[in-house]
Enzyme design. Structure first.
Site, PDB file in Angstrom:
ATOM      1  N   GLY A   1     -10.561  -5.012   2.725  1.00 43.55           N
ATOM      2  CA  GLY A   1     -11.304  -4.739   1.501  1.00 43.55           C
ATOM      3  C   GLY A   1     -10.484  -4.843   0.235  1.00 43.55           C
ATOM      4  N   ILE A   2     -10.395  -3.740  -0.525  1.00 45.43           N
ATOM      5  CA  ILE A   2      -9.761  -3.764  -1.836  1.00 45.43           C
ATOM      6  C   ILE A   2      -8.736  -2.631  -1.948  1.00 45.43           C
ATOM      7  CG2 ILE A   2     -11.891  -4.654  -2.859  1.00 45.43           C
ATOM      8  CD1 ILE A   2     -12.169  -1.859  -4.245  1.00 45.43           C
TER       9      ILE A   2
ATOM     10  N   CYS B   1       1.108 -11.059  -3.648  1.00 43.56           N
ATOM     11  CA  CYS B   1       0.112 -12.123  -3.535  1.00 43.56           C
ATOM     12  C   CYS B   1       0.697 -13.497  -3.842  1.00 43.56           C
ATOM     13  CB  CYS B   1      -1.092 -11.839  -4.436  1.00 43.56           C
ATOM     14  SG  CYS B   1      -1.910 -10.289  -4.025  1.00 43.56           S
TER      15      CYS B   1
ATOM     16  N   HIS C   1       0.860  -1.185   0.000  1.00 45.82           N
ATOM     17  CA  HIS C   1       0.000   0.000   0.000  1.00 45.82           C
ATOM     18  C   HIS C   1       0.892   1.230   0.000  1.00 45.82           C
ATOM     19  CE1 HIS C   1      -3.456  -2.422   0.585  1.00 45.82           C
ATOM     20  NE2 HIS C   1      -3.254  -2.695   1.856  1.00 45.82           N
TER      21      HIS C   1
END
Length: 237
Positions: free
Chosen positions: A172-173, A190, A91
């Site tokens: 969430g996203i 991921c 992020h």
């Protein structure tokens, strides 16, 4: 949206509109998790409305419950171990993170359908920019085909990682609007290391999109998938 995505999506029924909250600046990650957990508890107790909270974070990595230590290749930014599902993700500024706090007791008690709804939300958002986002059964998130990078190459443009407690969702996203894509190189995003899979953003795809543009598209698409929202003047839940 395609029929295969909208089939069996969780519906709001007679639920009140979802509170839509947008924070300016950069939001501390640990503080955000604490706020989310408190709001989710209040939703479960029936003392708060459902909410979507849009934020940006300073550069950081998060490790979900399935994260493998070997996928952290360069801890150049703070690493946060978190209770959401999934593996490592990044992020940072230029990425819109949407924390989604919904009551699945009102929406079918179906976690798989909820994840499908999140995917449909992202795909509908991208469609507003004439980008075809796709989901993959063997890879989490939303992907964009990149024939300009080679046959079979696909880039990830949005990630999904959720947690559900007492049938209330949180985390969430994240949608890449204009983050520094080099920051993803500190991790195996991921857990996907194949060279034909990469990471992209709206701006990387050649679109002069601002965060405000992305927010408008996210809100419009959210209404399509999940129902009405109530725009809040608050900066956090």
């Amino acid at each position: 949206m395609r029929d295969d995505l909208v089939r069996n999506l969780p519906l709001a029924g007679e639920a009140a509109p979802v509170e839509w909250i947008v924070s300016g600046g950069l939001t501390d990650y640990d503080a955000a998790v604490a706020v989310m957990e408190a709001r989710a508890e209040a939703i479960a107790a029936g003392t708060a409305a459902e909410a979507v909270w849009l934020v940006e974070h300073p550069p950081l990595y998060t490790a979900g419950t399935s994260a493998q230590d070997g996928d952290l290749q360069d801890a150049r930014f703070p690493v946060h171990r978190t209770g959401r599902g999934g593996q490592f993700t990044y992020h940072g500024p230029g990425q819109r993170v949407a924390y989604v706090m919904l009551d699945l007791k009102r929406r079918g008690e179906d976690v798989r359908a909820f994840v499908a709804a999140l995917e449909a939300w992202i795909i509908a958002t991208l469609d507003g920019f004439n980008i075809r986002g796709e989901r993959r059964e063997d890879r989490v998130g939303v992907w964009v085909k990149r024939p300009d990078k080679g046959e079979g190459h696909e880039d990830k443009i949005a990630a999904i990682g959720i947690r559900v407690r007492r049938w209330v969702t949180f985390h969430g996203i994240s949608l890449n609007v204009e983050p520094d894509l080099s920051h993803f190189s500190g991790i195996v995003p991921c857990g996907i290391s194949e060279r034909r899979y990469g990471v992209t953003s709206l701006v990387d795809l050649g679109l002069p999109v601002t965060m405000e543009d992305a927010d408008v598209a996210l809100e419009t698409a959210f209404r399509e998938v999940f129902g009405p929202v109530d725009r809040s003047e608050r900066r956090s839940p």
